[in-house]
Design a protein around this motif. Structure first.
Motif, PDB file in Angstrom:
ATOM      1  N   PHE A 310      -6.639  42.626   7.099  1.00 40.00           N
ATOM      2  CA  PHE A 310      -6.388  41.632   5.885  1.00 40.00           C
ATOM      3  C   PHE A 310      -6.780  40.234   6.044  1.00 40.00           C
ATOM      4  N   VAL A 311      -6.904  39.333   7.651  1.00 37.94           N
ATOM      5  CA  VAL A 311      -7.372  38.383   8.193  1.00 37.94           C
ATOM      6  C   VAL A 311      -8.326  39.245   9.443  1.00 37.94           C
ATOM      7  N   PHE A 312      -7.784  40.199  10.142  1.00 43.71           N
ATOM      8  CA  PHE A 312      -8.535  39.893  11.199  1.00 43.71           C
ATOM      9  C   PHE A 312      -9.121  41.663  11.376  1.00 43.71           C
ATOM     10  N   ALA A 313     -10.919  41.276  10.936  1.00 47.40           N
ATOM     11  CA  ALA A 313     -11.500  42.598  11.191  1.00 47.40           C
ATOM     12  C   ALA A 313     -11.178  43.838  12.321  1.00 47.40           C
ATOM     13  N   ILE A 314     -10.646  45.050  11.596  1.00 50.53           N
ATOM     14  CA  ILE A 314     -10.272  46.087  12.141  1.00 50.53           C
ATOM     15  C   ILE A 314     -11.948  46.305  13.075  1.00 50.53           C
ATOM     16  N   GLU A 315     -13.206  46.013  12.907  1.00 56.15           N
ATOM     17  CA  GLU A 315     -14.426  46.118  14.075  1.00 56.15           C
ATOM     18  C   GLU A 315     -14.230  45.386  15.429  1.00 56.15           C
ATOM     19  N   ASN A 316     -13.507  44.660  15.432  1.00 55.39           N
ATOM     20  CA  ASN A 316     -13.595  42.994  15.623  1.00 55.39           C
ATOM     21  C   ASN A 316     -12.780  43.515  17.153  1.00 55.39           C
ATOM     22  N   MET A 317     -11.613  44.499  17.253  1.00 59.17           N
ATOM     23  CA  MET A 317     -10.812  44.875  17.782  1.00 59.17           C
ATOM     24  C   MET A 317     -10.869  46.007  18.842  1.00 59.17           C
ATOM     25  N   PRO A 318      -9.475  45.763  19.978  1.00 62.07           N
ATOM     26  CA  PRO A 318     -10.545  46.490  21.439  1.00 62.07           C
ATOM     27  C   PRO A 318      -9.666  47.803  20.282  1.00 62.07           C
ATOM     28  N   PHE A 319     -10.930  49.096  20.976  1.00 64.02           N
ATOM     29  CA  PHE A 319     -10.692  49.983  20.714  1.00 64.02           C
ATOM     30  C   PHE A 319      -9.926  51.373  20.534  1.00 64.02           C
ATOM     31  N   PRO A 320      -8.456  51.016  21.766  1.00 70.33           N
ATOM     32  CA  PRO A 320      -6.599  51.146  21.027  1.00 70.33           C
ATOM     33  C   PRO A 320      -6.739  50.577  20.150  1.00 70.33           C
ATOM     34  N   ILE A 321      -6.674  49.789  20.067  1.00 71.17           N
ATOM     35  CA  ILE A 321      -5.910  48.660  18.750  1.00 71.17           C
ATOM     36  C   ILE A 321      -6.651  49.087  17.469  1.00 71.17           C
ATOM     37  N   GLN A 322      -8.093  49.545  17.595  1.00 69.59           N
ATOM     38  CA  GLN A 322      -8.402  50.080  16.397  1.00 69.59           C
ATOM     39  C   GLN A 322      -8.276  51.575  15.732  1.00 69.59           C
ATOM     40  N   CYS A 323      -7.532  52.505  16.923  1.00 72.69           N
ATOM     41  CA  CYS A 323      -7.110  53.735  16.313  1.00 72.69           C
ATOM     42  C   CYS A 323      -5.253  53.205  16.078  1.00 72.69           C
ATOM     43  N   LEU A 324      -4.819  52.810  16.504  1.00 66.64           N
ATOM     44  CA  LEU A 324      -3.474  52.415  15.846  1.00 66.64           C
ATOM     45  C   LEU A 324      -3.530  51.960  14.744  1.00 66.64           C
ATOM     46  N   THR A 325      -4.300  51.611  14.137  1.00 63.60           N
ATOM     47  CA  THR A 325      -4.721  51.035  12.720  1.00 63.60           C
ATOM     48  C   THR A 325      -4.695  51.780  12.007  1.00 63.60           C
ATOM     49  N   ALA A 330      -1.039  50.373   5.264  1.00 63.61           N
ATOM     50  CA  ALA A 330      -2.073  48.936   4.180  1.00 63.61           C
ATOM     51  C   ALA A 330      -3.554  48.444   4.062  1.00 63.61           C
ATOM     52  N   ARG A 331      -3.374  49.938   5.872  1.00 64.25           N
ATOM     53  CA  ARG A 331      -5.513  49.550   5.577  1.00 64.25           C
ATOM     54  C   ARG A 331      -5.638  50.026   4.933  1.00 64.25           C
ATOM     55  N   TYR A 332      -5.544  51.534   4.445  1.00 63.70           N
ATOM     56  CA  TYR A 332      -5.578  52.041   3.240  1.00 63.70           C
ATOM     57  C   TYR A 332      -5.593  51.583   1.938  1.00 63.70           C
ATOM     58  N   PHE A 333      -4.597  51.315   1.754  1.00 60.05           N
ATOM     59  CA  PHE A 333      -4.523  49.786   0.397  1.00 60.05           C
ATOM     60  C   PHE A 333      -5.321  49.287   0.600  1.00 60.05           C
ATOM     61  N   ILE A 334      -5.606  47.704   1.490  1.00 60.97           N
ATOM     62  CA  ILE A 334      -6.280  46.940   1.190  1.00 60.97           C
ATOM     63  C   ILE A 334      -7.584  46.773   0.949  1.00 60.97           C
TER      64      ILE A 334
END
Length: 377
Positions: A310-325, A330-334
């Motif tokens: 929603f605010v923070f780009a998932i691509e810029n997150m650390p890999f473990p956090i990206q997996c958590l998303t 809401a990731r799919y809904f947005i």
């Protein structure tokens, strides 16, 4: 499920919601408040960055460079200074985010065809704004340098120099790169999580705390009838909130809806179902209003706000956090809403996100019904 019992339960819950006018008012007012708050306050566009200048050259050439900053919507020159100490003080007191220091030999180097360096100081304590502002500063610097090269070529009677590579950037789907066009569809997910999960998380828990659950258990009412009866009023409120969010997004913020409005409501219905039954599952499992509400906040609102893109780009997150998303619905809904709103595409492209959202909703429905036990423990 018995239709008569289900109808009676739905009628009871509607009456309860209508009598609790404070909760009803909040359920209908919160979407408007959140959209206005996020729409106006959460603006990632760069505009009127306060800028101070120390022009040590004080020549027509330096003023020409500064006129590019002054005429830009991205910068606002708030003061002209004459010492480094004054520049430092302006940055320290927050009066400026960008400081431009033009050297005393600026005009001589420009007219002589030599290299010159203009110092640009950014307030790194506001990293995001400074990063964006420095990008625009480089753009203005390249524009000024190209202009000088053309003027010098004309003065010497030479043809205008052509750059070896000319980039022609285009932004599709959001040509003006307005952050509101990206944020407003995401706010619909925030609104629905707040309304759906947090309100339904107290419904069954309230029955247990008030001692009325024993009365319901003594009736022929079945668990699924109780759950669907309690969900129905909040489902209607959720759809009304979606309509409010869509209308406010278009009328107040001018967010284009290029895709199908019906598809927006369809995917919102699926996400709303999952969110409602997620709150219901918490209420059934925890049986405490405060605990269920806090759990809905931690497990529903915060992941939607921080991990959905929603605010923070998932691509810029650390890999473990990206997996958590990937476990945040809401990731799919947005992603669905942005595709429908900005790209005007439909389920022929977005079907996979819609399928995952439907699986989440179905899982929550089954889990809520399984957790509901119509007996005293």
């Amino acid at each position: 499920m018995n239709p008569r019992r289900l109808k009676a339960m739905i009628k009871k819950e509607f009456l309860h919601v209508l009598r609790d006018w404070r909760s009803l008012f909040l359920a209908l007012a919160i979407p408007m408040i959140l959209i206005m708050l996020f729409g106006y306050a959460l603006n990632l566009d760069l505009k009127n960055v306060p800028t101070v200048v120390w022009d040590r050259s004080r020549t027509p050439q330096s003023r020409e460079l500064l006129s590019l900053f002054d005429g830009s919507p991205y910068f606002s020159i708030v003061d002209y200074l004459d010492t480094y100490r004054a520049v430092q003080e302006a940055l320290e007191k927050g009066r400026a985010i960008i400081a431009i220091v033009i050297p005393s030999d600026f005009a001589d180097n420009v007219l002589g065809g030599g290299k010159t360096r203009v110092q640009v100081i950014a307030d790194g304590s506001d990293a995001n704004t400074s990063r964006l502002a420095l990008g625009y500063v480089r753009g203005i610097g390249m524009l000024y340098a190209g202009k000088i090269q053309v003027e010098q070529a004309r003065f010497r009677g030479l043809p205008e120099p052509a750059p070896p590579v000319e980039m022609e950037p285009r932004a599709w789907y959001n040509p003006d790169l307005r952050s509101q066009n990206v944020l407003i569809p995401g706010i619909i997910a925030i609104v629905m999580i707040v309304i759906a999960a947090m309100l339904t998380s107290v419904t069954v828990a309230r029955e247990w705390e008030m001692g009325t659950m024993e009365q319901l258990i003594s009736t022929p009412l079945r668990g699924p009838e109780l759950i669907f009866g309690k969900i129905t009023p909040y489902f209607a409120i959720g759809l009304a909130d979606v309509a409010t969010a869509v209308l406010v997004g278009q009328w107040f913020f001018g967010v284009p809806l290029r895709g199908s409005t019906a598809l927006v409501f369809l995917v919102s219905t699926v996400f709303l179902t999952g969110a409602l039954f997620f709150g219901m599952m918490l209420s059934v499992s925890l049986k405490k209003q405060v605990l269920a509400n806090q759990a809905a906040l931690l497990a529903g609102f915060l992941p939607t706000m921080l991990l959905s893109g929603f605010v923070f780009a998932i691509e810029n997150m650390p890999f473990p956090i990206q997996c958590l998303t990937y476990i945040v619905p809401a990731r799919y809904f947005i992603s669905l809403l942005r595709g429908i709103y900005l790209k005007g595409i439909g389920l022929e492209i977005l079907w996979f996100n819609a399928l995952l959202l439907a699986i989440y909703a179905l899982f929550m429905v089954v889990l809520s019904i399984k957790r509901m036990k119509m007996k005293l423990e």
